[in-house]
Design a protein around this motif. Structure first.
Motif, PDB file in Angstrom:
ATOM      1  N   LEU A   1      -2.894  11.922  31.759  1.00  0.00           N
ATOM      2  CA  LEU A   1      -3.376  10.600  32.132  1.00  0.00           C
ATOM      3  C   LEU A   1      -4.891  10.490  31.980  1.00  0.00           C
ATOM      4  O   LEU A   1      -5.400   9.544  31.363  1.00  0.00           O
ATOM      5  CB  LEU A   1      -2.961  10.312  33.576  1.00  0.00           C
ATOM      6  N   PHE A   2      -5.630  11.470  32.494  1.00  0.00           N
ATOM      7  CA  PHE A   2      -7.086  11.374  32.474  1.00  0.00           C
ATOM      8  C   PHE A   2      -7.705  11.926  31.189  1.00  0.00           C
ATOM      9  O   PHE A   2      -8.902  11.786  30.983  1.00  0.00           O
ATOM     10  CB  PHE A   2      -7.670  12.061  33.713  1.00  0.00           C
ATOM     11  N   GLU A   3      -6.881  12.561  30.347  1.00  0.00           N
ATOM     12  CA  GLU A   3      -7.366  12.927  29.014  1.00  0.00           C
ATOM     13  C   GLU A   3      -7.720  11.689  28.213  1.00  0.00           C
ATOM     14  O   GLU A   3      -8.481  11.768  27.252  1.00  0.00           O
ATOM     15  CB  GLU A   3      -6.298  13.731  28.269  1.00  0.00           C
ATOM     16  N   HIS A   4      -7.189  10.534  28.597  1.00  0.00           N
ATOM     17  CA  HIS A   4      -7.478   9.300  27.866  1.00  0.00           C
ATOM     18  C   HIS A   4      -8.976   8.996  27.839  1.00  0.00           C
ATOM     19  O   HIS A   4      -9.468   8.361  26.904  1.00  0.00           O
ATOM     20  CB  HIS A   4      -6.735   8.128  28.504  1.00  0.00           C
ATOM     21  N   PHE A   5      -9.685   9.434  28.864  1.00  0.00           N
ATOM     22  CA  PHE A   5     -11.126   9.174  28.898  1.00  0.00           C
ATOM     23  C   PHE A   5     -11.873   9.998  27.849  1.00  0.00           C
ATOM     24  O   PHE A   5     -13.038   9.727  27.591  1.00  0.00           O
ATOM     25  CB  PHE A   5     -11.685   9.486  30.287  1.00  0.00           C
ATOM     26  N   LEU A   6     -11.223  10.986  27.267  1.00  0.00           N
ATOM     27  CA  LEU A   6     -11.869  11.845  26.277  1.00  0.00           C
ATOM     28  C   LEU A   6     -11.444  11.506  24.852  1.00  0.00           C
ATOM     29  O   LEU A   6     -11.782  12.234  23.920  1.00  0.00           O
ATOM     30  CB  LEU A   6     -11.561  13.315  26.581  1.00  0.00           C
ATOM     31  N   PHE A   7     -10.692  10.417  24.699  1.00  0.00           N
ATOM     32  CA  PHE A   7     -10.282   9.968  23.367  1.00  0.00           C
ATOM     33  C   PHE A   7     -10.646   8.495  23.238  1.00  0.00           C
ATOM     34  O   PHE A   7      -9.887   7.620  23.645  1.00  0.00           O
ATOM     35  CB  PHE A   7      -8.781  10.170  23.165  1.00  0.00           C
ATOM     36  N   SER A   8     -11.788   8.237  22.683  1.00  0.00           N
ATOM     37  CA  SER A   8     -12.218   6.863  22.505  1.00  0.00           C
ATOM     38  C   SER A   8     -11.354   6.160  21.475  1.00  0.00           C
ATOM     39  O   SER A   8     -11.080   6.701  20.403  1.00  0.00           O
ATOM     40  CB  SER A   8     -13.687   6.814  22.067  1.00  0.00           C
ATOM     41  N   LYS A   9     -10.938   4.934  21.781  1.00  0.00           N
ATOM     42  CA  LYS A   9     -10.136   4.166  20.832  1.00  0.00           C
ATOM     43  C   LYS A   9     -10.956   3.694  19.633  1.00  0.00           C
ATOM     44  O   LYS A   9     -10.402   3.230  18.642  1.00  0.00           O
ATOM     45  CB  LYS A   9      -9.515   2.967  21.545  1.00  0.00           C
ATOM     46  N   ASN A  10     -12.252   3.821  19.737  1.00  0.00           N
ATOM     47  CA  ASN A  10     -13.113   3.414  18.623  1.00  0.00           C
ATOM     48  C   ASN A  10     -13.351   4.531  17.627  1.00  0.00           C
ATOM     49  O   ASN A  10     -14.024   4.317  16.619  1.00  0.00           O
ATOM     50  CB  ASN A  10     -14.475   2.940  19.152  1.00  0.00           C
ATOM     51  N   LEU A  11     -12.835   5.710  17.942  1.00  0.00           N
ATOM     52  CA  LEU A  11     -13.143   6.867  17.111  1.00  0.00           C
ATOM     53  C   LEU A  11     -11.883   7.508  16.577  1.00  0.00           C
ATOM     54  O   LEU A  11     -10.883   7.621  17.267  1.00  0.00           O
ATOM     55  CB  LEU A  11     -13.919   7.919  17.919  1.00  0.00           C
ATOM     56  N   ASP A  12     -11.976   7.922  15.317  1.00  0.00           N
ATOM     57  CA  ASP A  12     -10.932   8.738  14.712  1.00  0.00           C
ATOM     58  C   ASP A  12     -11.527   9.353  13.459  1.00  0.00           C
ATOM     59  O   ASP A  12     -12.370   8.742  12.793  1.00  0.00           O
ATOM     60  CB  ASP A  12      -9.698   7.915  14.365  1.00  0.00           C
ATOM     61  N   PHE A  13     -11.119  10.547  13.138  1.00  0.00           N
ATOM     62  CA  PHE A  13     -11.633  11.226  11.968  1.00  0.00           C
ATOM     63  C   PHE A  13     -10.543  11.341  10.915  1.00  0.00           C
ATOM     64  O   PHE A  13      -9.471  11.837  11.185  1.00  0.00           O
ATOM     65  CB  PHE A  13     -12.157  12.625  12.332  1.00  0.00           C
ATOM     66  N   SER A  14     -10.845  10.901   9.730  1.00  0.00           N
ATOM     67  CA  SER A  14      -9.916  11.055   8.603  1.00  0.00           C
ATOM     68  C   SER A  14     -10.714  11.521   7.402  1.00  0.00           C
ATOM     69  O   SER A  14     -11.901  11.212   7.260  1.00  0.00           O
ATOM     70  CB  SER A  14      -9.217   9.735   8.294  1.00  0.00           C
ATOM     71  N   LYS A  15     -10.056  12.241   6.521  1.00  0.00           N
ATOM     72  CA  LYS A  15     -10.741  12.829   5.377  1.00  0.00           C
ATOM     73  C   LYS A  15     -10.778  11.885   4.186  1.00  0.00           C
ATOM     74  O   LYS A  15      -9.802  11.195   3.887  1.00  0.00           O
ATOM     75  CB  LYS A  15     -10.049  14.131   4.967  1.00  0.00           C
ATOM     76  N   HIS A  16     -11.948  11.859   3.491  1.00  0.00           N
ATOM     77  CA  HIS A  16     -12.025  11.218   2.185  1.00  0.00           C
ATOM     78  C   HIS A  16     -11.449  12.165   1.142  1.00  0.00           C
ATOM     79  O   HIS A  16     -11.194  13.340   1.408  1.00  0.00           O
ATOM     80  CB  HIS A  16     -13.493  10.909   1.833  1.00  0.00           C
ATOM     81  N   THR A  17     -11.270  11.685  -0.041  1.00  0.00           N
ATOM     82  CA  THR A  17     -10.731  12.527  -1.114  1.00  0.00           C
ATOM     83  C   THR A  17     -11.680  13.659  -1.463  1.00  0.00           C
ATOM     84  O   THR A  17     -11.263  14.688  -1.978  1.00  0.00           O
ATOM     85  CB  THR A  17     -10.469  11.678  -2.362  1.00  0.00           C
ATOM     86  N   ASP A  18     -12.985  13.477  -1.205  1.00  0.00           N
ATOM     87  CA  ASP A  18     -13.941  14.538  -1.522  1.00  0.00           C
ATOM     88  C   ASP A  18     -14.101  15.539  -0.385  1.00  0.00           C
ATOM     89  O   ASP A  18     -14.965  16.409  -0.436  1.00  0.00           O
ATOM     90  CB  ASP A  18     -15.310  13.939  -1.874  1.00  0.00           C
ATOM     91  N   GLY A  19     -13.269  15.405   0.645  1.00  0.00           N
ATOM     92  CA  GLY A  19     -13.306  16.381   1.730  1.00  0.00           C
ATOM     93  C   GLY A  19     -14.193  15.989   2.885  1.00  0.00           C
ATOM     94  O   GLY A  19     -14.143  16.602   3.934  1.00  0.00           O
TER      95      GLY A  19
END
Length: 628
Positions: A314-332
């Motif tokens: 439940l409180f782990e939600h405070f450590l995952f911002s909905k504005n942030l996510d990491f995804s890879k480009h084709t160049d890595g």
């Protein structure tokens, strides 16, 4: 010069300065690369958050916080909305009371506090698994903190211990409270006993807070021994239990709203009933207004060691911002993008049982690891589907090479047997009988077994991880003892009295264990007769040396005889275990078929059988099939 140095006294810092220093150290994201940074800051940061987690926490707080003057803070409805706590549970005020107190750590006498970012840091650390990295005594310290955060204080009782000093509040906190941060107040009064000797340790406490966060010193500052006069209101704890049951399977980035079906209609009634069963382990809701600390700290480690695990997800939600996510480009390279919407949760159970449902599964996870339960159990046997017999039980359960959970439920039998079958069952039990274990006529018991099932011709099976438990109407757990190993017996004729028992002496054909068809019950035991029509749970509190420990909460003798209405066995495992069981069954059928077709060619069936018996292929307890 030496004299002047010895006369120099260090300046005493205020609590506000100490808290500011603590938070400033936590915010030091580049501490590892800074050779001049305090070693304690490194320890605190490394033990609590990664750089990305702390960045997310700040981003989430920034997006949620209200502002009053120079104070940015979180309100009750904001926290409840972000965590998606269902309004119908009524648990939001209880949770907000808790976090408003935990946020004051390590200066608990200042609670409740306004939830600014420094306070939320403490809340997230204590409410998630990160507490194990920083609390000196781990779970026991967390249990003490959580009780403190839920407790109310009996002013009459606590006044007898000591007088209550006024709360110290800054002008900013007062302003924020007036703006609504503390609107409605709390059910908790200020603690009524301060240990003035703790003031001398303020500097040392803060220096060690981000190193160990030792609760012993923190609690010592503001409470009388054993939280004198403190208790958790029964109704508050019931609401919290409903929330914890709902959140039990929750993982870090899962949404609590995905289990919304569990809080409506009949599901809500089932959730409330399950919570009441657990509550009964802590307090008699009909006679007591609340739970005292001494009982609370004794019950949690044995009956509900995983009770507060739901707070982790439940409180782990405070450590995952909905504005942030990491995804890879084709160049890595990695790019910052919007986080995708969460996927629908997979069912906790592949198929719902008559006893086991989502709520009961959450209840079982209070004392068994949830990682082995949620989305990891499958129904192997159901009496109402496969038939109430030991043969059908064996055909469905045997050869499962992973842990299993047996559940049995029914209605309590009257003190006087009604009918011939009840009379026969009563005659198969010892004449000594105790009073009932509870007022309710509805009973549910269970057993967790790690070893594969097998016939017990001479001795019981099972190990010290076997657990006998009761789920209804009182949540109770009876861990295995190592003194006696009569854990599980599955006996069938010839030579033995048929039964399925847990904690009973093996029903060997010996007068020391069986007299004229009468079963010998263990001190703490569960026995089902061979037709799976009746069962008995025995709890002889004064006896010692049983296979299972006696009840922690019911320190008395009791016995429940009941008519079985539902019987289920669930396997803990996945497709691999199911495939292994199917392969084993196929192999055994092939071997049995081969034995049935074997022919030595002598023309004399009796001679052929004698030779096979000498070879150990048929006869005795082996299923070699017919020679004809």
């Amino acid at each position: 010069m030496g004299q002047s140095l010895s006369d120099e006294q260090p300046r005493r810092r205020s609590r506000e300065e100490l808290i500011h220093q603590l938070v400033s150290l936590v915010r030091c994201r580049a501490a590892k690369r800074n050779a001049d940074a305090a070693p304690q800051a490194l320890r605190f940061k490394d033990r609590c958050f990664t750089s990305l987690e702390f960045y997310s926490l700040k981003d989430v707080f920034k997006g949620l916080a209200d502002q009053q003057g120079s104070v940015r803070y979180l309100k009750e409805d904001t926290v409840a909305r972000y965590l998606e706590i269902p309004d119908i549970l009524g648990a939001s005020p209880v949770v907000f009371q808790m976090v408003s107190h935990l946020g004051a750590f390590p200066f608990l006498q200042d609670a409740p506090v306004v939830l600014e970012l420094p306070q939320m840091i403490m809340v997230v650390v204590i409410m998630t698994e990160r507490y194990r990295r920083v609390l000196a005594k781990g779970p026991s310290d967390r249990t003490k903190l959580l009780f403190r955060s839920m407790a109310v204080y009996d002013r009459k009782a606590s006044t007898a211990a000591a007088a209550s000093p006024p709360l110290a509040q800054t002008e900013d906190i007062k302003a924020a409270g007036a703006a609504g941060a503390l609107a409605g107040g709390f059910a908790v009064d200020a603690p009524t006993d301060d240990d003035e000797n703790g003031d001398d340790d303020d500097d040392d406490l803060v220096l060690t807070a981000y190193e160990l966060l030792d609760i012993t010193e923190a609690v010592k500052q503001d409470s009388a021994p054993e939280f004198y006069g403190a208790m958790i209101p029964t109704d508050n704890f019931r609401k919290l239990l409903m929330l914890l049951l709902l959140a039990a399977p929750l993982e870090g980035q899962e949404s609590l709203s995905q289990y919304s079906s569990r809080v409506s209609g009949e599901e809500l009634d089932g959730l409330r009933s399950t919570a009441s069963n657990i509550l009964a382990a802590f307090v008699d809701a009909e006679t007591s207004p609340g739970i005292r600390y001494r009982h609370f700290k004794a019950v949690i480690p044995v009956l509900c060691p995983n009770l507060f695990n739901g707070f982790n997800g439940l409180f782990e939600h405070f450590l995952f911002s909905k504005n942030l996510d990491f995804s890879k480009h084709t160049d890595g390279r990695r790019a910052l993008t919007s986080r995708p919407s969460p996927m629908l949760a997979q069912p906790l159970l592949p198929d719902r049982g008559e006893i086991l449902n989502d709520h009961v599964l959450s209840q079982v996870s209070m004392f068994l690891p949830g990682s082995s339960l949620f989305r990891r159990v499958r129904r192997l046997y159901s009496g109402n589907h496969a038939g109430f017999s030991m043969g059908s039980f064996e055909s469905k359960v045997f050869n499962w090479r992973a842990p299993t959970i047996l559940l049995v439920s029914g209605t309590r039998l009257g003190d006087v047997p009604d009918g011939g079958q009840e009379s026969s069952f009563a005659e198969s039990l010892p004449t000594r009988r105790f009073s009932h274990g509870s007022k309710s006529d509805r009973l549910t018991f269970g057993v967790y077994i790690r070893e594969p099932w097998k016939h017990t011709h001479k001795e019981c099976f099972g190990d010290s991880e076997t657990v006998l438990f009761q789920l209804e109407p009182i949540h109770d757990v009876f861990p295995a003892s190592t003194i006696n190993t009569d854990y599980v017996a599955f006996t069938k004729p010839p030579g033995n009295q048929s039964c399925l028992s847990f904690g009973c002496p093996h029903p060997k054909p010996s007068k020391s264990h069986r007299r004229d068809g009468v079963f010998s019950l263990g001190a703490v035991s569960l026995l089902l007769n061979d037709s799976f029509e009746f069962g008995v749970f025995n709890h002889d509190f004064r006896s010692r040396g049983g296979a299972f420990h006696t009840s922690l909460t019911r320190k008395r003798d009791f016995q429940d005889r009941f008519q079985i209405e539902r019987l289920e066995v669930w396997g803990c495992g996945g497709d691999a275990e199911a495939k292994a069981q199917a392969e084993r069954w196929t192999w055994e059928e092939r071997e049995a078929e081969a034995r049935r077709k074997i022919n030595l060619g002598s023309g004399d069936i009796e001679t052929d059988r004698a030779l096979l018996e000498m070879a150990g292929l048929v006869g005795a307890n082996r299923s070699g099939g017919s020679m004809a």
